[in-house]
Design an enzyme around this catalytic site. Sequence first.
Site, mmCIF file in Angstrom:
data_model
loop_
_atom_site.group_PDB
_atom_site.id
_atom_site.type_symbol
_atom_site.label_atom_id
_atom_site.label_comp_id
_atom_site.label_asym_id
_atom_site.label_seq_id
_atom_site.Cartn_x
_atom_site.Cartn_y
_atom_site.Cartn_z
ATOM 1 C CE1 TYR A 146 -4.444 4.577 13.240
ATOM 2 C CE2 TYR A 146 -4.559 5.456 10.998
ATOM 3 C CZ TYR A 146 -4.143 4.480 11.886
ATOM 4 O OH TYR A 146 -3.403 3.418 11.441
ATOM 5 C CE1 TYR A 181 0.685 1.735 4.212
ATOM 6 C CE2 TYR A 181 0.888 -0.650 4.487
ATOM 7 C CZ TYR A 181 1.111 0.638 4.942
ATOM 8 O OH TYR A 181 1.782 0.834 6.121
ATOM 9 C CG PHE A 231 -4.740 3.408 2.848
ATOM 10 C CD1 PHE A 231 -3.478 3.121 3.364
ATOM 11 C CD2 PHE A 231 -5.683 4.031 3.671
ATOM 12 C CE1 PHE A 231 -3.183 3.419 4.685
ATOM 13 C CE2 PHE A 231 -5.376 4.329 4.982
ATOM 14 C CZ PHE A 231 -4.121 4.031 5.487
ATOM 15 C CG PHE A 278 0.157 8.784 6.014
ATOM 16 C CD1 PHE A 278 0.082 7.535 6.612
ATOM 17 C CD2 PHE A 278 -0.901 9.204 5.214
ATOM 18 C CE1 PHE A 278 -1.016 6.720 6.429
ATOM 19 C CE2 PHE A 278 -2.008 8.384 5.021
ATOM 20 C CZ PHE A 278 -2.067 7.130 5.619
ATOM 21 C CG ASP A 279 3.158 3.696 6.544
ATOM 22 O OD1 ASP A 279 4.376 3.506 6.317
ATOM 23 O OD2 ASP A 279 2.461 2.901 7.209
ATOM 24 C CB ILE A 309 -8.137 1.863 10.600
ATOM 25 C CG1 ILE A 309 -7.732 1.749 9.117
ATOM 26 C CG2 ILE A 309 -6.975 2.436 11.425
ATOM 27 C CD1 ILE A 309 -7.361 3.075 8.457
#
Length: 539
Positions: free
Chosen positions: A84, A28, A101, A38-39, A58
């Site tokens: 979140y 992802y 994502f 962010f990731d 999540i």
Amino acid sequence: AELGIERRFVPESCPRAVRPGDFVRYHYLGSFPDGTRFDSSYDRGSTFNVFVGKGQLIAGMDQALVGMCVNERRFVKIPPKLAYGSEGVPGVIPPNAVLHFDVLLIDVWNSEDEVQVQTYFRPEKCPRTVQVSDFVRYHYNGTFLDGTLFDSSHNRMRTYDTYVGIGWLIPGMDQGLLGMCVGEKRIITIPPFLAYGEDGDGKEIPGQASLVFDVVLLDLHNPKDGIAIENQLVPESCERRSQTGDFLRYHYNGTLLDGTLFDSSYSRNRTYDTYVGKGYVIAGMDEGLLGVCTGEKRRIIIPPHLGYGEEGRGKIPGSAVLVFDIHVVDFHNPADSVSITVHYKPSNCTVLSKKGDYLKYHYNASLLDGTLLDSTHSLGKTYNIVLGSGQVVLGMDMGLQDMCVGERRTVVIPPHLGYGEDGVEGEVPGSAVLVFDIELLELVSGLPEGYMFVWNGEVSPNLFEEIDQNHDGEVLLEEFSEYIQTQVDTGKGKLAPGFDFEKIVKNMFTNQDRDGNGKVTAEEFKLKDQEAKEEHDEL
């Protein structure tokens, strides 16, 4: 405010979709709506591995992954309430953040999964299938569920060789190979808990990876196997079967179990010649050649422990089962003598052939398998010999003994009484058994052994003087030859039949010319019975 899912790529084939409770491996990219990343699992060089629907993700991702196929790509928008929330993740995700994502599903499995087997080719004939403790040789391509190749025996150009069901393989492969036929092709899908588990193999295979093996089985045997014999053609007439110590000539095609040809005597246009039961050939062939008839065709299947073992030889790989399709051309034993079968003998059979007789006969010569070698009938003339004089092979000299005119017989001659190991180039193969069908047409009685000329009546007491026509006390070859010719023409003497007149006369003259000067004197001249008497007196 709601979960958004965009299916950007869906593979044509989707045999399985993610369900709650499944374990997935996926890549992802995580970003905010403005594109800020962010990731990323790609940055870590490993997939994200997790159970779906068990609260390990999540809520939005738990929902977004359901229904995905392996290799499917989804773009997922997750609102804060499914991500979140108002708290975020300090230092990474701000409060009330919408998350994007880009997800690519790599793998999916369930703890209740079993090994899946899909056979896409199975031979029509399947005499035997893989059982526990069998030894197999197979080729494979190993991939992950997404099709990524991690290993291939084809690339190494060498089969994978192993026992089945005794722990030499991962459990899933042990199961997946059972029941396969030689030549069968199947796809074996193995969940990670029956493969390399959480840790992978430490090299190419990551932890928790499902494995897919595309397998073709090439060979199969069990260490307890003996040879297997399949009779393909057995002649109706089989008077004799091969035994230990016999010498065989046979043709063969040698293949592996999958049909790959590794050797053929036909391609060399020459039989394979060997003793049987003496260790001259591999143990399985030694056993498989026993009990065969001339002309028989059989298939001999030999396990590797009775063939070339774990090492193999030449084009034969290690641990290979061998298949020999053989055709027996002939066989004999070194102790064999000439075999005679009389087919016809005239009722007035009083004069029998003996050593020194001059014979005229017809024959057909063939090999034991019926291959014609020669025939006097096709030449339109008889074959003429002096029996026992070495004009034919020893076996024929023996086979023509005690035969009367008009008689027909078959004479079978083993090679040690025929043309031996070398044969006759272009005509008779080496170590070949010969079969002669013979008819004796004429017999001229020979002379007693050791004689080239005999008198039909009394011998003149003045024999030397009669031969010495010019009365010079010396006889030349010309005088001697003329005198002998006259005796034969007038019926007073007889030469050994079947020999050249000039050679016989020269031989007789040389025997009399004791000093070798080309002349015979009265002192040198002696009859054969006189020579024998003098030798006796001297003794």
